[in-house]
Scaffold this active site. Structure first.
Site, short mmCIF file in Angstrom:
data_model
loop_
_atom_site.label_atom_id
_atom_site.label_comp_id
_atom_site.label_asym_id
_atom_site.label_seq_id
_atom_site.Cartn_x
_atom_site.Cartn_y
_atom_site.Cartn_z
CB SER A 102 -0.86 0.09 1.17
OG SER A 102 -1.99 1.02 1.22
CG ASP A 245 -6.22 0.89 -1.06
OD1 ASP A 245 -5.58 1.47 -0.91
OD2 ASP A 245 -6.39 -0.41 -0.09
#
EC number: 5.4.2.10
Length: 446
Positions: A102, A245
């Site tokens: 991430s 995301d």
């Protein structure tokens, strides 16, 4: 059973150390693959990754693990996490895997798993896979070993899907947009989707080299995007993180718009159009009290979940809601995706900008956040939150803030740290409350 491998969002760590090794990745492939060998059909797994150098190593190890237990593998190359969730469902796969850490630096990596429905695995599924990691895998016989192939049209499939999240009459022809892809997974797909909808596009963070993901760019490093928006006199700036995301926005004045403000915008618009289900949204305990008050004034309810987008999603499903997210920029819009999708959220914000005819600074700042302070306290021994003195200090702080603010205290799940967050209308009071609690924790754990 305690967790050795899985955390709040899959398995994550520094590459070639601890749990994040090629050997572990192969075992994960074997354990997860065996766990999802259900039924007599030919089983398959979709594997995507971001742009980290170690992604090649982890991908190869996972492929070896999955094929060794008889599961076929489809590799997509670099794609956002939500794209892997989408393709898992669309390709009738039994499992999806995203290789990404991430927003972390390139030295870290991680493994996120999705079930055949495109949703992240439940705690029960993760615990079952974790238990299997300690066992000797039952590998397939030679004729039943899986095959692996790479598909070339995955990017196009995802771009088409995110564009379908908007009505067909929406175009961005009059917008100048700066998009920062963090040198990460969305470096091709996010700019393409926004450009195809007509925007005049300026791109940042779209030259990955394996080592520059999230390095001075992306949703956790906003200075470059802020400067470029002002320099280009753009209408808006969009910042994604390494696996795309998350979304953080910069308005035309260079001001930051976080996930709380974005949730307020989307919830208000969807409520007005009758698209918001359940009369509210889900955020986490860390979302600002200002968001809660804003939603209340709109006749909407804010439900709070534990920190982590998977817990937000669980509560959304429990309560029948279709909007949720986190202050950090995870935006889950269940009508369009099964997990946080920064590109889908970005298109919703751009559509709102077009339809409102307002400047981003006028449209995106819907409430004034109340003063909020988060401090981390490292401890060396024991369980400070069980100490009587610490409990007493916390109880007095909660009483002091009652009706005027909130206090959230939680231990880190990955390191010996207590996270102390307070917010309220009086900034000085908030600072004093956090300071007293932190001192108490330090004194009993030194």
């Amino acid at each position: 059973m305690g967790r050795k491998f899985f955390g709040t969002d899959g398995i994550r760590g520094r590459t070639n150390e601890g749990v994040m090794t090629a050997a572990t990745a192969m075992r994960v492939g074997q354990a997860a693959g065996a766990y999802f060998l259900r039924g007599d059909h030919r089983h398959r797994v979709v594997i995507g990754k971001d742009t980290r150098l170690s992604g090649y190593m982890m991908e190869s190890a996972l492929v070896a693990g999955f094929t060794s237990v008889g599961m076929d593998v489809i590799m997509t190359g670099p794609l956002p996490t939500p794209a892997i969730a989408l393709l898992t469902r669309e390709m009738r796969a039994d499992l999806g895997v995203m290789i990404s850490a991430s927003h972390n630096p390139y030295e870290d990596n991680g493994i996120k798993l999705f079930g055949p429905d495109g949703f992240k695995l439940s705690d029960e599924d993760e615990l079952a896979i974790e238990a299997a990691l300690e066992d000797q895998p039952a590998v397939a016989s030679a004729p039943d070993i899986g095959r692996a192939r790479r598909i070339e049209d995955a990017r196009g499939r995802y771009i088409h899907a995110v564009k379908k999240s908007l009505p067909e009459d929406i175009r961005f022809d009059d917008l100048k947009v700066v998009v920062d892809c963090a040198h990460g997974a969305a470096y091709e797909v996010a700019p393409a989707a926004i450009w195809e909808l007509g925007a005049r596009l300026v791109s940042l963070g779209v030259d990955p080299n394996g080592r520059n993901i999230n390095d001075g760019v992306g949703s956790t490093s906003l200075d470059a995007l802020r400067a470029r928006v002002v320099q280009e006199q753009a209408d808006i700036g969009l910042a994604l993180d390494g696996d795309a995301d998350r979304l953080i926005v910069i308005d035309e004045k260079g001001q930051t718009v976080d996930g709380d403000q974005l949730m307020a915008l989307i919830a208000k618009r969807m409520a007005a159009s009758g698209e918001l289900r359940g009369g509210g949204i889900v955020a986490t305990v860390m979302s600002n009290l200002g968001l809660e008050r804003f939603l209340k004034n709109e006749g909407l309810t804010l439900h709070r979940a534990k920190v982590g987008d998977r817990y937000v999603l669980e509560m959304m499903k429990q309560k029948g809601l279709n909007v949720g997210g986190e202050q950090s920029g995870h935006m889950i819009l269940l009508d369009h995706a099964t997990t946080g999708d920064g590109t889908v959220a970005a298109l919703q914000v751009l559509a709102a900008l077009v339809q409102s005819g307002k400047k981003a600074s006028e449209m995106l700042h819907l409430f004034d956040p109340v003063p909020q302070l988060l401090r981390n306290v490292r401890y060396s021994q024991g369980q400070p939150l069980e100490n009587v003195t610490v409990k007493d200090v916390i109880a007095k702080a909660e009483s002091e803030l009652a009706g005027k603010g909130r206090l959230v205290i939680r231990p880190s799940g990955t390191e010996p740290v207590i996270r102390v967050m307070a917010e309220g209308d009086d900034r000085e009071q908030v600072e004093q409350v956090v300071d007293r609690i932190c001192r108490a924790v330090e004194q009993v754990s030194s």
